[in-house]
Design a protein around this motif. Structure first.
Motif, PDB file in Angstrom:
ATOM      1  N   LEU A  63      29.968  41.687  47.722  1.00 29.30           N
ATOM      2  CA  LEU A  63      30.935  41.865  49.015  1.00 29.30           C
ATOM      3  C   LEU A  63      32.286  40.281  49.041  1.00 29.30           C
ATOM      4  CD1 LEU A  63      29.932  44.547  51.160  1.00 29.30           C
ATOM      5  CD2 LEU A  63      31.835  44.113  49.486  1.00 29.30           C
ATOM      6  N   MET A  64      31.680  38.884  49.922  1.00 30.55           N
ATOM      7  CA  MET A  64      32.063  37.850  49.441  1.00 30.55           C
ATOM      8  C   MET A  64      32.454  37.515  48.401  1.00 30.55           C
ATOM      9  SD  MET A  64      28.597  36.171  52.129  1.00 30.55           S
ATOM     10  CE  MET A  64      29.850  34.945  53.239  1.00 30.55           C
ATOM     11  N   THR A  65      32.069  37.326  47.352  1.00 32.79           N
ATOM     12  CA  THR A  65      33.307  37.612  45.743  1.00 32.79           C
ATOM     13  C   THR A  65      34.122  37.882  46.070  1.00 32.79           C
ATOM     14  OG1 THR A  65      30.509  37.030  45.414  1.00 32.79           O
ATOM     15  CG2 THR A  65      32.647  37.238  43.727  1.00 32.79           C
ATOM     16  N   ASN A 155      36.144  35.648  33.559  1.00 32.29           N
ATOM     17  CA  ASN A 155      34.682  34.871  34.363  1.00 32.29           C
ATOM     18  C   ASN A 155      35.420  33.418  34.391  1.00 32.29           C
ATOM     19  OD1 ASN A 155      32.444  36.648  33.740  1.00 32.29           O
ATOM     20  ND2 ASN A 155      32.758  36.598  31.977  1.00 32.29           N
ATOM     21  N   GLU A 156      36.387  33.102  34.050  1.00 33.33           N
ATOM     22  CA  GLU A 156      36.539  31.728  34.450  1.00 33.33           C
ATOM     23  C   GLU A 156      37.036  31.182  35.811  1.00 33.33           C
ATOM     24  OE1 GLU A 156      36.710  28.917  31.906  1.00 33.33           O
ATOM     25  OE2 GLU A 156      36.041  30.635  30.915  1.00 33.33           O
ATOM     26  N   PRO A 157      36.825  30.112  36.487  1.00 37.63           N
ATOM     27  CA  PRO A 157      37.108  29.860  37.746  1.00 37.63           C
ATOM     28  C   PRO A 157      38.229  29.945  37.870  1.00 37.63           C
ATOM     29  CG  PRO A 157      36.008  27.761  36.439  1.00 37.63           C
ATOM     30  CD  PRO A 157      35.397  28.644  35.706  1.00 37.63           C
ATOM     31  N   GLY A 242      34.613  34.958  55.140  1.00 32.29           N
ATOM     32  CA  GLY A 242      33.055  34.213  54.560  1.00 32.29           C
ATOM     33  C   GLY A 242      33.307  33.780  52.939  1.00 32.29           C
ATOM     34  N   GLY A 243      33.535  35.126  52.468  1.00 34.18           N
ATOM     35  CA  GLY A 243      33.235  34.760  50.649  1.00 34.18           C
ATOM     36  C   GLY A 243      34.981  33.956  50.803  1.00 34.18           C
ATOM     37  N   MET A 256      29.834  34.556  40.636  1.00 33.09           N
ATOM     38  CA  MET A 256      28.914  34.628  40.518  1.00 33.09           C
ATOM     39  C   MET A 256      28.752  33.523  42.080  1.00 33.09           C
ATOM     40  SD  MET A 256      26.394  35.535  38.617  1.00 33.09           S
ATOM     41  CE  MET A 256      25.008  35.291  38.153  1.00 33.09           C
ATOM     42  N   THR A 257      29.980  33.618  43.028  1.00 38.13           N
ATOM     43  CA  THR A 257      29.922  32.585  43.954  1.00 38.13           C
ATOM     44  C   THR A 257      28.835  33.499  44.989  1.00 38.13           C
ATOM     45  OG1 THR A 257      31.713  31.966  42.951  1.00 38.13           O
ATOM     46  CG2 THR A 257      31.180  31.846  45.088  1.00 38.13           C
TER      47      THR A 257
END
Ligand SMILES: Nc1ncnc2c1ncn2[C@@H]1O[C@H](COP(=O)(O)OP(=O)(O)O)[C@@H](O)[C@H]1O
Ligand SMILES: [Mg+2]
Lengths: 327, 236
Positions: A63-65, A155-157, A242-243, A256-257
């Motif tokens: 959820l943060m992600t 999937n890339e940052p 927070g995320g 994946m953060t």
């Protein structure tokens, strides 16, 4: 002198902290503290959901992600689309768009979690599913959210727009990124807000009553559906904030953060005593500092192991956590 | 006409039926006692009345309106206060917060009612900001009564309020119950201490194995040899 078992924990922690400040790298401690404040946003939501709904929400990290990516989209697609791209504020790397995106993301994410509760958790509750089953369902939700994030953003940052800025240089060779100060402060204010809500607001009082004794709160006439909704709203909006803060302080966000900090926030909750918001805050601060400070000697990949070692030590010394009551 | 009219209730947990066609009536202003051996379904009946447990069959009327299977919230709104047998206060909250919760649920003026309730239970006044979990058994029971009374209920439902109290505390609890009733609050009470409660009850019901056995005035039940043999204990 009669030292209770868990007081040893504080004694050891304070000695270790002093040793770190004297011999180690104070910057790590201060940054760990700020990181702890951000973790606490995830941990408080986790502990509130546990207190009211009695299950460990494995979807909290993701959820943060999701919150981070929603903020990212608000800033880079919506705000940028309407030409709102404020330059960085003062010593910080980010500007007004990110600051304004945070409350919007909190709102959107709380709507999402309330819908998730209606679609999934509420059905399981009415079927009287065991809390174990509901926990596992939340793991499913976690994977589902991550899949959605990967599908929508890849999937890339991804990066928030940022300008590089000087670190604050303090005596004792303390170097702090200004971002962490303001983000830590925002997290503290939000935590304080939740504290005041729980202490003085009508629904905050209902939440505490329900966490304390669900049957009595029902027979006292408290509308437990509204209590559950508030629990999700607070939990979801704190996770979203927070995320976003985590992504801003790490200068990037990945699918994946949030998952990566799920374990530290679980550790924070257990350390502080499950179901105790103050415990979650203190737990998160201890975990944050310890994880950061450990990088003075250990490879950063061991950070989660540090969090877990502390958690297991706590479970052995005082299973109910620092703020937990015995029973 | 009865204030509370419970007609032929069947209820239980899961597949197990505990109550078999149980009926009771509580008239306005009365103190009505339910007695019977352990496990006979007394607490179960109270839970059905206050909406915590589903009635499979039968009908419950309060002030001539059906309240069968209403939500606990609705029951509270109608003016029924229930004090469960155990865990009847919020232990992690202060005494003041415990007393405030009903006013937040029912939206009445807390300050005014608090003053009145503290006159009734002055012992609570000195401890307003302590956690209810730190209270002794007797004080907890007092708080539970105060919490139930603060909303000015028309019917108070008590489940074994004397359980676990010392004989002296139990006696003062019965005095409190009697004076609450004298002040005009109708009371339905489940009690193990049958002699004590029947001596102050207007009416009593004997429940055994989930069925109505005998019902009569409190005094008649006290002197009824069948009741004496079965439920009042041999001696005395
Ligand atoms: N939550 C529950 N789940 C299953 N059975 C229960 C539950 N509570 C009570 N019972 C059973 O119902 C019966 C009646 O219990 P109860 O109403 O508590 O009796 P009493 O109050 O007269 O002592 C007992 O056999 C008890 O074991
Ligand atoms: Mg009972």
């Amino acid at each position: 002198m009669n030292i209770k078992n868990y007081d040893y924990f504080w004694v050891i922690f304070i000695i270790a902290l002093s040793a770190l400040i004297i011999f180690g790298q104070p910057s790590l401690i201060i940054n760990g503290l700020l990181l702890g404040f951000i973790y606490s946003l995830g941990a408080i939501g986790l502990t509130l959901v546990f207190g009211i709904l009695r299950f460990g929400n494995f979807a909290q990290g993701d959820l943060m992600t999701l919150g981070g990516y929603i903020s990212l989209t608000i800033v880079t697609v919506i705000f940028a689309g309407i030409g709102f791209t404020g330059s960085a504020l003062g010593p910080f790397t980010f500007g007004l768009p990110i600051v304004l995106a945070i409350p919007l993301t909190m709102l959107l994410t709380s709507i999402i979690v309330v819908i998730l509760d209606q679609l999934i958790y509420k059905r399981l509750r009415t079927r009287q599913a065991s809390t174990m089953l509901i926990s596992i369902a939340s793991l499913g939700v976690a994977i589902m959210i991550r899949g959605l994030v990967q599908f929508l953003w890849g999937n890339e940052p991804e990066y928030f727009p940022r300008e590089s800025k000087q670190f604050y240089m303090l005596p004792l060779d303390i170097r702090i990124p200004p971002d962490n100060v303001i983000l830590g402060l925002m997290a503290v204010l939000m935590t304080l807000g939740v504290y005041l809500f729980l202490k003085y607001n009508k629904y905050g009082k209902f939440m505490r009553a329900t966490a304390n004794n669900p049957n009595l709160s029902l027979s006292t006439g408290i509308n437990t559906s509204i209590v559950i909704m508030w629990t999700w709203i607070i939990s979801g909006s704190l996770a979203a904030a927070g995320g976003t803060m985590l992504a801003v302080s790490q200068a990037q966000i990945l699918p994946m953060t949030g998952w990566k900090i799920l374990l530290p926030i679980f550790a924070s909750v257990i350390l502080g005593g499950i179901g105790k918001p103050i415990g979650a805050l203190v737990g998160a601060i201890i975990i944050g500092i310890s994880m950061e400070a450990s990088t003075a000697w250990l490879n950063p990949t061991y950070k989660p192991a540090v969090a877990f070692t502390i958690m297991i030590a706590m479970l052995l010394v005082k299973p109910n956590g620092l703020f937990g009551e015995k029973d | 006409m009865a204030l509370l009219d419970v007609q032929n209730i069947n209820a239980g947990y899961g597949e197990t039926e505990i109550l078999h066609s149980v009926s009771i009536q509580v008239n306005e202003g009365n103190l009505v006692a339910i007695i019977g051996p352990n496990g006979s379904g007394k607490s179960t009946l109270l839970k059905v009345i206050v909406g915590l447990l589903e009635a499979k069959k039968g009908n419950i009327e309060f002030m001539a309106d059906s309240i069968t299977n209403s939500s606990p919230q609705k029951i509270v709104e109608l003016g029924i206060s229930y004090v469960p047998q155990a865990e009847n206060v919020f232990t992690n909250m202060t005494i003041k917060e415990n007393l405030e919760i009903p006013s937040l649920v029912l939206k009445f003026n807390f300050k005014k009612r608090l003053e009145e309730i503290l006159e009734l239970f002055p012992i609570l006044d000195t401890k307003m900001n302590t956690k209810a979990g730190t209270l002794s058994g007797g004080q907890r029971q007092t708080l539970a009564f105060a919490k139930a009374l603060i909303s000015k209920p028309s019917l108070m439902i008590l489940d074994e309020p004397s359980a676990g109290l010392s004989p002296i505390m139990a006696d003062s609890t019965f005095e409190t119950i009697e004076s609450i009733n004298k002040s005009g609050v109708t009371i339905l009470i489940v009690e193990q201490n049958a002699k004590k409660i029947l001596s102050i009850a207007d009416r009593g019901y004997v429940l055994a194995t989930g069925e109505n056995k005998i019902d009569d005035t409190g005094l008649n039940l006290l002197t009824n040899p069948d009741v004496g043999m079965l439920y009042l204990g041999g001696s005395n």
